[in-house]
Every structure is written in C-alpha cells, then in structure tokens.
Scaffold this motif. Structure first.
Motif, PDB file in Angstrom:
ATOM      1  N   LEU A  67     -11.370  -5.333   9.909  1.00 46.98           N
ATOM      2  CA  LEU A  67     -10.740  -4.221   9.210  1.00 46.98           C
ATOM      3  C   LEU A  67     -11.180  -2.696  10.209  1.00 46.98           C
ATOM      4  CD1 LEU A  67      -9.118  -2.918   6.914  1.00 46.98           C
ATOM      5  CD2 LEU A  67     -11.206  -2.876   5.752  1.00 46.98           C
ATOM      6  N   ALA A  68     -12.390  -2.790  10.716  1.00 43.61           N
ATOM      7  CA  ALA A  68     -12.753  -1.726  11.537  1.00 43.61           C
ATOM      8  C   ALA A  68     -11.831  -1.728  13.036  1.00 43.61           C
ATOM      9  CB  ALA A  68     -14.307  -1.701  11.806  1.00 43.61           C
ATOM     10  N   GLU A  69     -11.664  -2.761  13.366  1.00 40.54           N
ATOM     11  CA  GLU A  69     -10.766  -2.890  14.694  1.00 40.54           C
ATOM     12  C   GLU A  69      -9.408  -2.554  14.532  1.00 40.54           C
ATOM     13  OE1 GLU A  69     -12.122  -6.144  17.471  1.00 40.54           O
ATOM     14  OE2 GLU A  69     -12.557  -6.735  15.530  1.00 40.54           O
ATOM     15  N   LEU A  70      -8.895  -2.934  13.363  1.00 39.83           N
ATOM     16  CA  LEU A  70      -7.381  -2.735  13.013  1.00 39.83           C
ATOM     17  C   LEU A  70      -7.268  -1.291  12.700  1.00 39.83           C
ATOM     18  CD1 LEU A  70      -6.808  -5.748  10.598  1.00 39.83           C
ATOM     19  CD2 LEU A  70      -5.681  -5.206  12.906  1.00 39.83           C
ATOM     20  N   ALA A  71      -8.306  -0.470  11.996  1.00 39.02           N
ATOM     21  CA  ALA A  71      -8.319   0.833  11.698  1.00 39.02           C
ATOM     22  C   ALA A  71      -8.330   1.755  13.037  1.00 39.02           C
ATOM     23  CB  ALA A  71      -9.389   1.142  10.698  1.00 39.02           C
ATOM     24  N   ALA A  72      -9.210   1.384  13.854  1.00 35.56           N
ATOM     25  CA  ALA A  72      -9.242   2.013  14.977  1.00 35.56           C
ATOM     26  C   ALA A  72      -7.730   2.126  15.668  1.00 35.56           C
ATOM     27  CB  ALA A  72     -10.415   1.397  16.022  1.00 35.56           C
ATOM     28  N   GLN A  73      -7.333   0.970  16.051  1.00 34.92           N
ATOM     29  CA  GLN A  73      -6.050   0.953  16.751  1.00 34.92           C
ATOM     30  C   GLN A  73      -4.840   1.552  15.983  1.00 34.92           C
ATOM     31  OE1 GLN A  73      -4.506  -3.030  17.860  1.00 34.92           O
ATOM     32  NE2 GLN A  73      -2.371  -2.219  18.001  1.00 34.92           N
ATOM     33  N   ALA A  74      -4.957   1.622  14.591  1.00 35.45           N
ATOM     34  CA  ALA A  74      -3.865   2.158  13.773  1.00 35.45           C
ATOM     35  C   ALA A  74      -4.025   3.590  13.660  1.00 35.45           C
ATOM     36  CB  ALA A  74      -3.704   1.458  12.528  1.00 35.45           C
ATOM     37  N   PRO A 117       0.864  -1.212   0.081  1.00 38.51           N
ATOM     38  CA  PRO A 117      -0.094   0.076  -0.073  1.00 38.51           C
ATOM     39  C   PRO A 117       0.761   1.296  -0.081  1.00 38.51           C
ATOM     40  CG  PRO A 117       0.055  -0.779   2.087  1.00 38.51           C
ATOM     41  CD  PRO A 117       0.887  -1.933   1.341  1.00 38.51           C
ATOM     42  N   THR A 118       0.347   2.460  -0.480  1.00 33.35           N
ATOM     43  CA  THR A 118       0.988   3.631  -0.465  1.00 33.35           C
ATOM     44  C   THR A 118       0.101   4.641   0.376  1.00 33.35           C
ATOM     45  OG1 THR A 118       0.120   4.223  -2.695  1.00 33.35           O
ATOM     46  CG2 THR A 118       2.288   3.303  -2.439  1.00 33.35           C
ATOM     47  N   ASP A 119      -1.297   4.455   0.280  1.00 31.12           N
ATOM     48  CA  ASP A 119      -1.996   5.415   0.973  1.00 31.12           C
ATOM     49  C   ASP A 119      -1.730   5.189   2.504  1.00 31.12           C
ATOM     50  OD1 ASP A 119      -4.537   6.185   2.743  1.00 31.12           O
ATOM     51  OD2 ASP A 119      -5.146   6.817   0.395  1.00 31.12           O
ATOM     52  N   PRO A 120      -1.356   6.529   3.202  1.00 30.46           N
ATOM     53  CA  PRO A 120      -1.239   6.489   4.702  1.00 30.46           C
ATOM     54  C   PRO A 120      -2.236   5.541   5.599  1.00 30.46           C
ATOM     55  CG  PRO A 120      -0.702   8.609   3.735  1.00 30.46           C
ATOM     56  CD  PRO A 120      -1.557   7.744   2.675  1.00 30.46           C
ATOM     57  N   ARG A 121      -3.423   5.691   5.144  1.00 28.30           N
ATOM     58  CA  ARG A 121      -4.527   4.705   5.832  1.00 28.30           C
ATOM     59  C   ARG A 121      -4.199   3.421   5.781  1.00 28.30           C
ATOM     60  NH1 ARG A 121      -9.043   8.486   3.128  1.00 28.30           N
ATOM     61  NH2 ARG A 121      -7.384   8.113   1.524  1.00 28.30           N
ATOM     62  N   GLY A 179     -13.173   5.160   7.992  1.00 34.69           N
ATOM     63  CA  GLY A 179     -14.099   4.073   8.548  1.00 34.69           C
ATOM     64  C   GLY A 179     -13.808   2.708   7.518  1.00 34.69           C
ATOM     65  N   GLU A 180     -14.513   1.692   7.981  1.00 35.94           N
ATOM     66  CA  GLU A 180     -14.270   0.412   7.358  1.00 35.94           C
ATOM     67  C   GLU A 180     -14.724   0.379   5.809  1.00 35.94           C
ATOM     68  OE1 GLU A 180     -15.678  -4.228   8.039  1.00 35.94           O
ATOM     69  OE2 GLU A 180     -16.699  -2.747   9.193  1.00 35.94           O
ATOM     70  N   ARG A 181     -15.634   1.150   5.480  1.00 36.32           N
ATOM     71  CA  ARG A 181     -16.245   1.180   3.923  1.00 36.32           C
ATOM     72  C   ARG A 181     -15.132   1.918   3.211  1.00 36.32           C
ATOM     73  NH1 ARG A 181     -22.538   3.036   3.603  1.00 36.32           N
ATOM     74  NH2 ARG A 181     -21.822   2.751   1.361  1.00 36.32           N
ATOM     75  N   THR A 182     -14.709   2.838   3.824  1.00 34.70           N
ATOM     76  CA  THR A 182     -13.651   3.717   2.941  1.00 34.70           C
ATOM     77  C   THR A 182     -12.556   3.009   2.889  1.00 34.70           C
ATOM     78  OG1 THR A 182     -14.436   5.844   3.981  1.00 34.70           O
ATOM     79  CG2 THR A 182     -12.074   5.983   2.890  1.00 34.70           C
ATOM     80  N   LEU A 183     -11.844   2.123   3.900  1.00 36.30           N
ATOM     81  CA  LEU A 183     -10.771   1.639   3.802  1.00 36.30           C
ATOM     82  C   LEU A 183     -10.903   0.163   2.805  1.00 36.30           C
ATOM     83  CD1 LEU A 183      -9.593   1.334   7.616  1.00 36.30           C
ATOM     84  CD2 LEU A 183      -8.380   2.531   5.476  1.00 36.30           C
ATOM     85  N   SER A 184     -12.327  -0.365   2.755  1.00 37.63           N
ATOM     86  CA  SER A 184     -12.451  -1.286   1.921  1.00 37.63           C
ATOM     87  C   SER A 184     -12.258  -0.992   0.450  1.00 37.63           C
ATOM     88  CB  SER A 184     -13.780  -1.950   2.248  1.00 37.63           C
ATOM     89  OG  SER A 184     -13.999  -2.519   3.228  1.00 37.63           O
ATOM     90  N   ARG A 185     -13.129   0.380   0.207  1.00 39.93           N
ATOM     91  CA  ARG A 185     -12.767   0.884  -1.069  1.00 39.93           C
ATOM     92  C   ARG A 185     -11.308   0.845  -1.694  1.00 39.93           C
ATOM     93  NH1 ARG A 185     -17.496   3.860   0.277  1.00 39.93           N
ATOM     94  NH2 ARG A 185     -16.128   5.717   0.849  1.00 39.93           N
ATOM     95  N   LEU A 186     -10.486   1.356  -0.710  1.00 37.77           N
ATOM     96  CA  LEU A 186      -9.351   1.658  -0.831  1.00 37.77           C
ATOM     97  C   LEU A 186      -8.403   0.395  -1.316  1.00 37.77           C
ATOM     98  CD1 LEU A 186      -8.155   4.281   1.911  1.00 37.77           C
ATOM     99  CD2 LEU A 186      -8.103   4.810  -0.796  1.00 37.77           C
ATOM    100  N   PHE A 187      -8.751  -0.646  -0.437  1.00 42.58           N
ATOM    101  CA  PHE A 187      -8.255  -2.207  -0.803  1.00 42.58           C
ATOM    102  C   PHE A 187      -8.278  -2.446  -2.332  1.00 42.58           C
ATOM    103  CE2 PHE A 187      -7.242  -2.589   3.664  1.00 42.58           C
ATOM    104  CZ  PHE A 187      -6.216  -3.509   3.589  1.00 42.58           C
ATOM    105  N   ARG A 188      -9.498  -2.213  -2.697  1.00 38.83           N
ATOM    106  CA  ARG A 188      -9.905  -2.987  -3.831  1.00 38.83           C
ATOM    107  C   ARG A 188      -9.206  -1.633  -5.065  1.00 38.83           C
ATOM    108  NH1 ARG A 188     -14.899  -3.796  -1.346  1.00 38.83           N
ATOM    109  NH2 ARG A 188     -15.622  -1.669  -1.891  1.00 38.83           N
ATOM    110  N   ALA A 189      -9.210  -0.490  -4.653  1.00 35.58           N
ATOM    111  CA  ALA A 189      -8.756   0.549  -5.828  1.00 35.58           C
ATOM    112  C   ALA A 189      -7.300   0.498  -6.039  1.00 35.58           C
ATOM    113  CB  ALA A 189      -9.312   1.874  -5.379  1.00 35.58           C
ATOM    114  N   GLU A 190      -6.794   0.550  -4.703  1.00 32.77           N
ATOM    115  CA  GLU A 190      -5.076   0.360  -4.795  1.00 32.77           C
ATOM    116  C   GLU A 190      -4.451  -0.729  -4.910  1.00 32.77           C
ATOM    117  OE1 GLU A 190      -1.645   2.008  -1.693  1.00 32.77           O
ATOM    118  OE2 GLU A 190      -3.392   3.340  -2.188  1.00 32.77           O
TER     119      GLU A 190
END
Length: 261
Positions: A166-173, A144-148, A178-189
C-alpha cells in the motif's frame, strides 16, 4: 454524461451476450434476478461491482442504476419481480448461491412464455421458496469514492497482479496520504482491509479470464498469485471448487480472443 434508461418493468427473458458485450446503465421499478446460464456475469453500480459465474445469481433491487457485462459466451437469464416480492428482504445488490434445483427453476421460468397460467404461478412460487434458502456470497468489489483511495485502486484496476504494498502504491499514485491513513480508509469506506480488497479484485479478474478460456496457470500469473497452487487454494475457498472445475474453464486451453465464437 451517459444517459440512464428507465425501463419500468424488468422483463423475464433470456438474452445472449458475447464477451465484453453488456447492457448500458439503466434502472427498473421492479426487482430483478440476473443469472448466467453460461459464462460469467457482472453488474456494476455506483457502489461497486458484483460478479457471478454459473453457480451464482445476482439480485438487483428495484430502482438500482446498474449495467450488465458478460464474460465468455453468456446466456443472461433475467427474472423480473414486482416490488412486493422480495424473499430475502434485500435492499442492495447481492450475489446468491445457485444450486442445481434453483438453476433449473430459473432456466425453466425464463424460457417459458410470460402468462398468468396456474402452472407458471406455481413455478414462480417454488423459485421464490428456493431463493429464501439461498445464502449470500461475498463476491462484491466495492468502489472507492475518496480521491486518495481512487488513485491507489486505479493502479490495481489496471494491473491486478501488481505486487507492491500500500505504501508504494500510494507513493506512485500521489495519494497524499500515508499507509496507516489509507488502511483506515479501506476499512471505513470499503468495509475490508487492503489485502482483502486486492484479493477480491483478483478473484473478479480470474473469473473473467477463466470464462474466455484462459489456462489456469496463466490466470494465476496474470492475477498476481505466486503459483498456480496458491491461486487454486484461494479460488477453492472462495467458490467451493477448483478453477479447472469452474463452468466454462479450460485448464489447458489457449486464451480466446473476445470476438471468437
């Protein structure tokens, strides 16, 4: 900043790598095929990591900055090819299937002295023909390159067995998304879903652990599968054979220290 070596010619050679030992970032003006006659080999570029056991080979296009890493006692067989020889027309790193004939061709070609003899040219011709028929294997772990995404993926790089969603990992990191945004980023990037990326990461780690003699049950536990049978099923679907049949694997062996011969 680490200096990147420029070695214009990609030599055709055999080199032994101990566990964890690698070759620092460099690039060639030639294409390169890298094959582990034993052990497991990985290459890493800015775009991610590709991993190959003895049933796979790595294609490294000319100009690609990359580093090699061996897991288990690894015999690195390298075949350098001028840029006009690109049998699969690949412009990005890839993992190729290696059958028994292609394996023997790579071993023979890299062990013979480099010369311009008719016999060697014929050997290369057959090798290239076999490469044309080698299917690509999905063993790429994109980086990944997106900081999130970087923040979330860093937790799993550190512990592939982490079972959190994903939601729990995002909260700790502290990813700030949010989970939906990160899910889209995984698919797009990264071109895959979050579960697919995590499975790929676990398979990469499993190959490395098997290469140093870690028992199959321990590999399943350390890589996050709920049971050895669940791990075996995923591994078989990814590689076409069970972990116990993996070259270099020792189902009942104790883990070997990286510095153990």
């Amino acid at each position: 900043m680490q200096k990147i070596r420029h070695t214009p010619r990609a030599a055709t050679s055999v080199r032994e790598l101990d566990t964890g030992v690698g070759i620092d970032p460099h690039r060639h003006d030639d294409h390169q095929i890298a094959y582990a006659g034993s052990g497991v080999l990985s290459i890493t570029t800015d775009a991610g990591t590709w991993v190959a056991p003895a049933t796979r080979a790595l294609w490294i296009p000319a100009g690609t900055v990359h580093e090699h890493r061996g897991y288990g006692r690894t015999d690195l067989h390298s075949v350098g090819l001028p840029v006009h020889l690109n049998p699969l027309s690949l412009d990005a790193p890839a993992v190729l299937a290696v059958g028994p004939l292609l394996r023997e061709l790579i071993l023979a070609y890299t062990r013979e002295p480099e010369d311009e003899s008719p016999q060697r040219r014929r050997l290369l011709g057959v090798l290239l023909d076999q490469l044309k028929a080698s299917p690509l294997q999905p063993l790429h772990l994109p980086a990944p390159t997106d900081p999130r995404l970087v923040a979330v993926c860093a937790l799993l790089y550190a512990d592939p067995a982490d079972p959190r969603g994903l939601a729990e990992l995002a909260a700790q990191a502290g990813a700030g998304a949010g989970e939906r945004t990160l899910s889209r980023l995984f698919r797009a990037e990264l071109g895959m879903t979050f579960p697919q990326w995590r499975t790929q990461l676990r398979l990469h780690q499993a190959l490395r652990l098997l290469a140093v003699g870690t028992p199959v049950t321990a590999v399943a536990h350390r890589c996050g599968w709920s049971s050895a049978s669940a791990f075996i099923d995923v591994f078989r679907r990814a590689f076409g054979h069970t972990p116990g049949a993996h070259p270099g694997a020792h189902p009942g062996a104790h883990p070997r220290r990286p510095d153990t011969p």
